[in-house]
Motif scaffolding. Structure first.
Motif, mmCIF file in Angstrom:
data_model
loop_
_atom_site.group_PDB
_atom_site.id
_atom_site.type_symbol
_atom_site.label_atom_id
_atom_site.label_comp_id
_atom_site.label_asym_id
_atom_site.label_seq_id
_atom_site.Cartn_x
_atom_site.Cartn_y
_atom_site.Cartn_z
ATOM 1 N N MET A 178 0.839 -1.200 0.000
ATOM 2 C CA MET A 178 0.000 0.000 0.000
ATOM 3 C C MET A 178 0.872 1.247 0.000
ATOM 4 N N ASN A 179 0.540 2.209 -0.831
ATOM 5 C CA ASN A 179 1.222 3.487 -0.788
ATOM 6 C C ASN A 179 0.956 4.145 0.555
ATOM 7 N N LYS A 180 2.007 4.537 1.249
ATOM 8 C CA LYS A 180 1.834 5.085 2.585
ATOM 9 C C LYS A 180 1.117 6.426 2.584
ATOM 10 N N HIS A 181 0.967 7.051 1.410
ATOM 11 C CA HIS A 181 0.239 8.312 1.310
ATOM 12 C C HIS A 181 -1.235 8.088 0.939
ATOM 13 N N GLU A 182 -1.647 6.836 0.758
ATOM 14 C CA GLU A 182 -3.011 6.561 0.334
ATOM 15 C C GLU A 182 -4.007 7.074 1.365
ATOM 16 N N LEU A 183 -5.079 7.683 0.886
ATOM 17 C CA LEU A 183 -6.072 8.266 1.781
ATOM 18 C C LEU A 183 -6.868 7.174 2.486
ATOM 19 N N LEU A 184 -7.289 7.475 3.706
ATOM 20 C CA LEU A 184 -8.200 6.590 4.416
ATOM 21 C C LEU A 184 -9.583 6.735 3.794
ATOM 22 N N LEU A 185 -10.262 5.613 3.587
ATOM 23 C CA LEU A 185 -11.579 5.632 2.958
ATOM 24 C C LEU A 185 -12.649 5.214 3.943
ATOM 25 N N HIS A 186 -13.793 5.856 3.856
ATOM 26 C CA HIS A 186 -14.920 5.541 4.730
ATOM 27 C C HIS A 186 -15.342 4.082 4.559
ATOM 28 N N GLY A 187 -15.600 3.416 5.674
ATOM 29 C CA GLY A 187 -16.069 2.043 5.651
ATOM 30 C C GLY A 187 -14.975 0.995 5.673
ATOM 31 N N ASN A 188 -13.715 1.401 5.495
ATOM 32 C CA ASN A 188 -12.610 0.452 5.464
ATOM 33 C C ASN A 188 -11.983 0.260 6.839
ATOM 34 N N TYR A 189 -11.403 -0.936 7.032
ATOM 35 C CA TYR A 189 -10.667 -1.268 8.246
ATOM 36 C C TYR A 189 -9.182 -1.007 8.004
ATOM 37 N N TYR A 190 -8.499 -0.473 9.033
ATOM 38 C CA TYR A 190 -7.089 -0.152 8.885
ATOM 39 C C TYR A 190 -6.285 -0.494 10.134
ATOM 40 N N HIS A 191 -5.052 -0.895 9.904
ATOM 41 C CA HIS A 191 -4.024 -0.911 10.938
ATOM 42 C C HIS A 191 -3.268 0.396 10.768
ATOM 43 N N ILE A 192 -3.350 1.262 11.784
ATOM 44 C CA ILE A 192 -2.680 2.559 11.756
ATOM 45 C C ILE A 192 -1.569 2.532 12.800
ATOM 46 N N PHE A 193 -0.377 2.915 12.393
ATOM 47 C CA PHE A 193 0.736 2.866 13.335
ATOM 48 C C PHE A 193 1.745 3.945 12.990
ATOM 49 N N ASN A 194 2.491 4.349 14.014
ATOM 50 C CA ASN A 194 3.520 5.354 13.809
ATOM 51 C C ASN A 194 4.447 5.377 15.012
ATOM 52 N N ARG A 195 5.551 6.110 14.895
ATOM 53 C CA ARG A 195 6.503 6.220 15.995
ATOM 54 C C ARG A 195 7.002 7.652 16.102
ATOM 55 N N GLY A 196 7.743 7.922 17.161
ATOM 56 C CA GLY A 196 8.320 9.235 17.344
ATOM 57 C C GLY A 196 9.391 9.498 16.298
ATOM 58 N N ILE A 197 9.518 10.732 15.892
ATOM 59 C CA ILE A 197 10.519 11.085 14.897
ATOM 60 C C ILE A 197 11.905 10.767 15.447
ATOM 61 N N ASN A 198 12.736 10.164 14.615
ATOM 62 C CA ASN A 198 14.053 9.693 15.045
ATOM 63 C C ASN A 198 13.956 8.716 16.211
ATOM 64 N N SER A 199 12.807 8.019 16.283
ATOM 65 C CA SER A 199 12.537 7.027 17.339
ATOM 66 C C SER A 199 12.502 7.637 18.737
ATOM 67 N N CYS A 200 12.224 8.937 18.835
ATOM 68 C CA CYS A 200 12.134 9.573 20.157
ATOM 69 C C CYS A 200 10.881 9.098 20.876
ATOM 70 N N ASN A 201 10.860 9.235 22.186
ATOM 71 C CA ASN A 201 9.703 8.827 22.964
ATOM 72 C C ASN A 201 8.515 9.749 22.727
ATOM 73 N N LEU A 202 7.366 9.153 22.542
ATOM 74 C CA LEU A 202 6.110 9.892 22.445
ATOM 75 C C LEU A 202 5.499 10.094 23.824
ATOM 76 N N PHE A 203 5.712 9.101 24.696
ATOM 77 C CA PHE A 203 5.113 9.096 26.029
ATOM 78 C C PHE A 203 6.208 8.934 27.075
ATOM 79 N N ARG A 204 6.288 9.876 28.008
ATOM 80 C CA ARG A 204 7.353 9.853 29.009
ATOM 81 C C ARG A 204 6.857 9.469 30.399
#
Length: 209
Positions: free
Chosen positions: A1-27
């Motif tokens: 899947m193109n990572k820029h593909e738009l989310l579409l209504h009615g579809n199921y998705y696995h959404i995931f991401n991380r901190g930039i440069n692997s930095c902590n999001l939650f301290r």
């Protein structure tokens, strides 16, 4: 899947991401709680959530983007919800709101999340089940705990709760046929590859349980 593909209504998705440069999001615990509060504000009106986990430097979500007819509109906070707005914009608003607060609290500047956030479409039952297990066992895979049930920042325990929640836990358990089978499959020995691209869906559409 193109990572820029738009989310579409009615579809199921696995959404995931991380901190930039692997930095902590939650301290600290307050960060997790705040992110959950923002998630309820920005995402719950436009998506149904089936599983989630927040790790210190990344997160995973399993969601269905609501059909336009399911999206509530009205007074107060719902004035900001517009069924015609592209779904990915609500996730961007969530990440921007959280970044703004974290930057202020920890005296940092710039992006906090990698851009764009990752999304993979889920189109069959087995893929859906495998992603539920993957998400809940992510803390085990990364060595934060020996059991999924012992990690506080995931939907595992909520999935087993008999209490009514906004998480669609009854539907998740329906995919696993029973609570016992849900627990059993989570305990099973699984190998988790670093590259989630191997979790390719079959060309069939996932239907509601």
């Amino acid at each position: 899947m193109n990572k820029h593909e738009l989310l579409l209504h009615g579809n199921y998705y696995h959404i995931f991401n991380r901190g930039i440069n692997s930095c902590n999001l939650f301290r600290d615990p307050d960060n997790f709680e705040y992110f959950l509060a923002l998630y309820e504000k920005h995402i719950n009106p436009v998506a149904v959530t089936y599983a989630w986990v927040f790790m210190p430097n990344h997160f995973h979500l399993l969601v269905r983007i609501k059909e336009k007819s399911e999206i509530p509109t009205g007074k107060g906070i719902m004035k900001t919800i517009n069924p015609e707005k592209l779904p990915h914009q609500y996730f961007s608003n969530l990440f921007n709101a959280y970044t703004k607060t974290v930057n202020k609290c920890y005296q940092r500047t710039g992006s906090l999340f990698e851009h764009p956030f990752k999304r993979k479409i889920i189109t069959d039952k087995e893929y859906f089940k495998r992603m539920v297990i993957y998400i809940h066992n992510n803390p085990v895979h990364h060595g934060f705990t020996d059991k999924a049930m012992d990690y506080p920042w995931s939907s595992y325990l909520t999935s087993l709760s008999l209490t009514r929640t906004k998480l669609q836990h009854n539907k998740v358990l329906g995919w696993f046929d029973s609570m016992a089978n849900f627990r059993l499959q989570h305990r099973a020995e699984l190998e988790y590859p670093d590259d989630l691209a191997i979790f390719e869906p079959k060309p069939s559409r996932l239907v509601q349980p």
